[in-house]
Scaffold this motif. Structure first.
Motif, PDB file in Angstrom:
ATOM      1  N   LYS A  61      -3.567  12.429  -5.811  1.00  0.00           N
ATOM      2  CA  LYS A  61      -4.801  11.677  -5.535  1.00  0.00           C
ATOM      3  C   LYS A  61      -4.963  11.411  -4.033  1.00  0.00           C
ATOM      4  N   SER A  62      -3.881  10.913  -3.415  1.00  0.00           N
ATOM      5  CA  SER A  62      -3.966  10.618  -1.978  1.00  0.00           C
ATOM      6  C   SER A  62      -4.152  11.913  -1.185  1.00  0.00           C
ATOM      7  N   THR A  63      -3.491  12.968  -1.624  1.00  0.00           N
ATOM      8  CA  THR A  63      -3.614  14.248  -0.919  1.00  0.00           C
ATOM      9  C   THR A  63      -5.055  14.746  -1.009  1.00  0.00           C
ATOM     10  N   LEU A 176     -11.497   5.440  -0.815  1.00  0.00           N
ATOM     11  CA  LEU A 176     -10.647   4.258  -0.945  1.00  0.00           C
ATOM     12  C   LEU A 176      -9.368   4.640  -1.689  1.00  0.00           C
ATOM     13  N   ASP A 177      -8.236   4.514  -1.014  1.00  0.00           N
ATOM     14  CA  ASP A 177      -6.971   4.894  -1.644  1.00  0.00           C
ATOM     15  C   ASP A 177      -6.212   3.633  -2.061  1.00  0.00           C
ATOM     16  N   GLU A 178      -6.392   3.232  -3.289  1.00  0.00           N
ATOM     17  CA  GLU A 178      -5.779   2.008  -3.825  1.00  0.00           C
ATOM     18  C   GLU A 178      -5.894   0.843  -2.849  1.00  0.00           C
ATOM     19  N   PRO A 179      -7.103   0.528  -2.391  1.00  0.00           N
ATOM     20  CA  PRO A 179      -7.227  -0.465  -1.324  1.00  0.00           C
ATOM     21  C   PRO A 179      -6.864  -1.875  -1.764  1.00  0.00           C
TER      22      PRO A 179
HETATM   23 MG   LIG Z   1      -1.409   7.878  -3.542  1.00  0.00          MG
END
Ligand SMILES: [Mg+2]
Ligand SMILES: Nc1ncnc2c1ncn2[C@@H]1O[C@H](COP(=O)(O)OP(=O)(O)OP(=O)(O)O)[C@@H](O)[C@H]1O
Length: 282
Positions: A61-63, A176-179
């Motif tokens: 997901k982050s990638t 938004l990455d798990e903000p």
């Molecule tokens: Mg991640």
């Protein structure tokens, strides 16, 4: 015709051209020839849409977000923003990470202005810079906190600064990455409302990675589920019930169970005979 406040869908029903279009995107950290982190992802996001991305830890997901934000290259495929191919970072794409990235020597105002001074093209005049910082501080409810430094901010305030820094660049898409992952429940609810509010006011589309199904149900117009090895989108749900949904989550309980079951399958953590150990976290 379905009267449920959600539908399972594989195609978007929008007729307008998408704000963001990803075509057969793949990415790898190890380079060509190695298995990709995620593979062959195609999707469209429209102006003002809020999309939540769920998936097991490590599925990419982050990638995916970093690749969309131009922070790392794609191995294959294309990314189009408003019809133009994205090759590097662009001001129209704002990023907020799980942990606020704030320099200890900058106060809140400087931190927000810093993002604006990094952009390509002519520099803003000081008065314009001040106006943009003021507007971003107002957007996130921090107009009285401009003089504070990182160590004087609560976790929620620090994430508001990160959001303000992204908003100051007037993005059309927020990644938004798990903000809100590290925030307490009350601050989290406040931040969910705030993000929805600014996204709606400025017509910003949001691609929001979360591990929290309830958060996705509260905020999303569509929810994507990602599987791993390689990462790929395997499910999509439209959530059509009107927002805010803080008082109407009950009607989404059937969808919650459907997503939980799908998530537990991709996480590979549960057997179908073991429902008692289900949790909302991936
Ligand atoms: Mg991640
Ligand atoms: N900088 C890196 N160099 C090499 N491999 C990496 C790097 N960052 C991530 N990976 C690998 O890529 C895969 C996907 O990682 P990623 O961080 O995108 O997953 P994620 O879905 O965001 O996980 P989480 O939910 O835990 O945040 C993992 O196998 C991870 O080890």
């Amino acid at each position: 015709m379905s009267f449920l406040p959600f539908t399972t869908a594989t195609r978007s029903s929008h007729r307008n051209p998408p704000l963001l279009e990803i075509q057969q995107l793949s990415a790898s950290y190890a380079g060509t020839g190695h298995p990709p982190v995620f593979n062959d992802i195609s999707l469209k996001i429209h102006q003002g849409e809020v999309i939540c991305l769920l998936g097991a830890s490590g599925c990419g997901k982050s990638t995916l977000l970093r690749t969309l934000g131009g922070l790392q290259p794609a191995q294959k495929g294309s990314i189009f923003l408003e019809g133009e191919k994205v090759r590097a970072t662009r001001p129209e794409i704002g990023f907020v990470f799980q942990k606020a990235v704030l320099f200890p020597w900058q106060n809140v105002r400087k931190s927000i202005a810093f993002g604006l001074t990094l952009r390509k093209g002519p520099r803003y005049k000081n008065a314009d810079l001040r106006k943009k910082v003021d507007a971003a501080l107002d957007d996130v409810g921090l107009h009285d906190a401009g003089h504070l430094h990182a160590h004087q901010l609560s976790g929620g305030m620090a994430q508001r600064v990160s959001l303000a820094r992204a908003l100051a660049r007037e993005p059309s898409l927020l990644l938004l990455d798990e903000p809100l992952g590290a925030l307490d429940a009350i601050t989290r609810l406040e931040m969910q409302k705030l993000i929805l509010d600014v996204a709606e006011r400025h017509k910003i589309a949001v691609l929001w990675v979360t591990h929290d199904i309830d958060e996705a149900l509260l905020v999303a117009d569509r929810i994507f589920l990602m599987d791993r090895r390689p990462g790929r989108i395997v499910d999509e749900w439209h959530v059509s019930s009107p927002k805010p949904r803080f008082d109407s989550l009950d009607s989404l309980l059937p969808l919650r169970m459907t997503i939980l079951s799908a998530l537990s399958k991709v996480a590979g953590a549960l057997r179908s005979s073991d429902p008692a150990s289900l949790s909302t976290a991936a």
